[in-house]
Write a protein that holds these residues in place. Structure first.
Motif, PDB file in Angstrom:
ATOM      1  N   THR A  25       0.845  -1.197   0.000  1.00 11.46           N
ATOM      2  CA  THR A  25       0.000   0.000   0.000  1.00 11.46           C
ATOM      3  C   THR A  25       0.882   1.251   0.000  1.00 11.46           C
ATOM      4  OG1 THR A  25      -0.051   0.172   2.411  1.00 11.46           O
ATOM      5  CG2 THR A  25      -1.759  -1.218   1.369  1.00 11.46           C
ATOM      6  N   ALA A  26       0.240   2.393  -0.197  1.00  8.95           N
ATOM      7  CA  ALA A  26       0.983   3.657  -0.147  1.00  8.95           C
ATOM      8  C   ALA A  26       1.603   3.859   1.237  1.00  8.95           C
ATOM      9  CB  ALA A  26       0.060   4.823  -0.499  1.00  8.95           C
ATOM     10  N   ASN A  27       0.874   3.479   2.276  1.00  6.11           N
ATOM     11  CA  ASN A  27       1.427   3.619   3.631  1.00  6.11           C
ATOM     12  C   ASN A  27       2.647   2.724   3.828  1.00  6.11           C
ATOM     13  OD1 ASN A  27      -0.346   5.585   4.503  1.00  6.11           O
ATOM     14  ND2 ASN A  27      -1.810   4.118   5.346  1.00  6.11           N
ATOM     15  N   GLU A  28       2.625   1.531   3.272  1.00  5.73           N
ATOM     16  CA  GLU A  28       3.782   0.639   3.379  1.00  5.73           C
ATOM     17  C   GLU A  28       4.964   1.175   2.572  1.00  5.73           C
ATOM     18  OE1 GLU A  28       1.464  -3.601   4.120  1.00  5.73           O
ATOM     19  OE2 GLU A  28       1.723  -2.869   2.064  1.00  5.73           O
ATOM     20  N   TYR A  59      -1.741  -0.862  -9.950  1.00  4.68           N
ATOM     21  CA  TYR A  59      -2.469  -0.913  -8.678  1.00  4.68           C
ATOM     22  C   TYR A  59      -3.796  -1.630  -8.849  1.00  4.68           C
ATOM     23  CZ  TYR A  59      -5.582   2.729 -10.385  1.00  4.68           C
ATOM     24  OH  TYR A  59      -6.499   3.435 -11.113  1.00  4.68           O
ATOM     25  N   LYS A  60      -4.310  -2.077  -7.722  1.00  6.51           N
ATOM     26  CA  LYS A  60      -5.674  -2.604  -7.681  1.00  6.51           C
ATOM     27  C   LYS A  60      -6.279  -2.134  -6.363  1.00  6.51           C
ATOM     28  CE  LYS A  60      -4.733  -7.061  -5.559  1.00  6.51           C
ATOM     29  NZ  LYS A  60      -4.860  -8.470  -5.589  1.00  6.51           N
ATOM     30  N   ARG A  64     -10.512   0.020   1.023  1.00  8.62           N
ATOM     31  CA  ARG A  64     -10.394   1.477   0.893  1.00  8.62           C
ATOM     32  C   ARG A  64      -9.006   1.906   0.437  1.00  8.62           C
ATOM     33  NH1 ARG A  64     -12.311   4.400   6.103  1.00  8.62           N
ATOM     34  NH2 ARG A  64     -11.071   5.921   4.997  1.00  8.62           N
ATOM     35  N   ALA A  65      -8.083   0.980   0.379  1.00  8.50           N
ATOM     36  CA  ALA A  65      -6.704   1.317  -0.010  1.00  8.50           C
ATOM     37  C   ALA A  65      -6.420   0.774  -1.405  1.00  8.50           C
ATOM     38  CB  ALA A  65      -5.727   0.717   0.996  1.00  8.50           C
TER      39      ALA A  65
END
Length: 123
Positions: A25-28, A59-60, A64-65
């Motif tokens: 994810t973007a946070n990771e 991306y997929k 919500r992420a």
């Protein structure tokens, strides 16, 4: 080999995180970037968006992420950019490039043995 998009130095840092983690994810991605140096979340998200637009990242939706993965392999990107550097800086000459780095960089005995081993393996 796939067409490799132009990737800036800062985008390259994001790609390295994705290549090392696989799907994330973007946070990771931000967590991986912050392990090296502090990044502002908006900056990382902007660069992720640019990489998606270039198709360097795919991306997929995952709830919500978004889950991101590389759209290009690390090996293909490294090969492309290595060749591009070699052609731009050393007119494609491998010997002048290797001589330059051997003469200007401090190499340990271990480095030299490893380099000899690589070169001996090419004969």
């Amino acid at each position: 080999m796939k067409k490799i998009p132009r990737i800036s130095d800062t985008e390259w840092q994001i790609m390295k995180v994705v290549w090392s983690r696989g799907q994330c994810t973007a946070n990771e991605i931000l967590e991986g970037l912050n392990a090296v140096e502090k990044w502002h979340p908006k900056t990382a998200r902007t660069l992720i968006g640019r990489l998606v637009k270039k198709r360097a990242l795919l991306y997929k939706e995952d709830g919500r992420a978004y889950a991101y993965k590389s759209g290009i392999s690390e090996d293909d990107a490294v090969s492309h950019y290595s060749q591009s550097f070699l052609e731009r800086v050393f007119d494609g000459g491998l010997k002048p490039m290797l001589a330059h780095f051997v003469q200007t960089k401090k190499l340990s005995g271990s480095d030299l043995r490893e380099l000899r081993g690589v070169l001996d393996g090419k004969q």
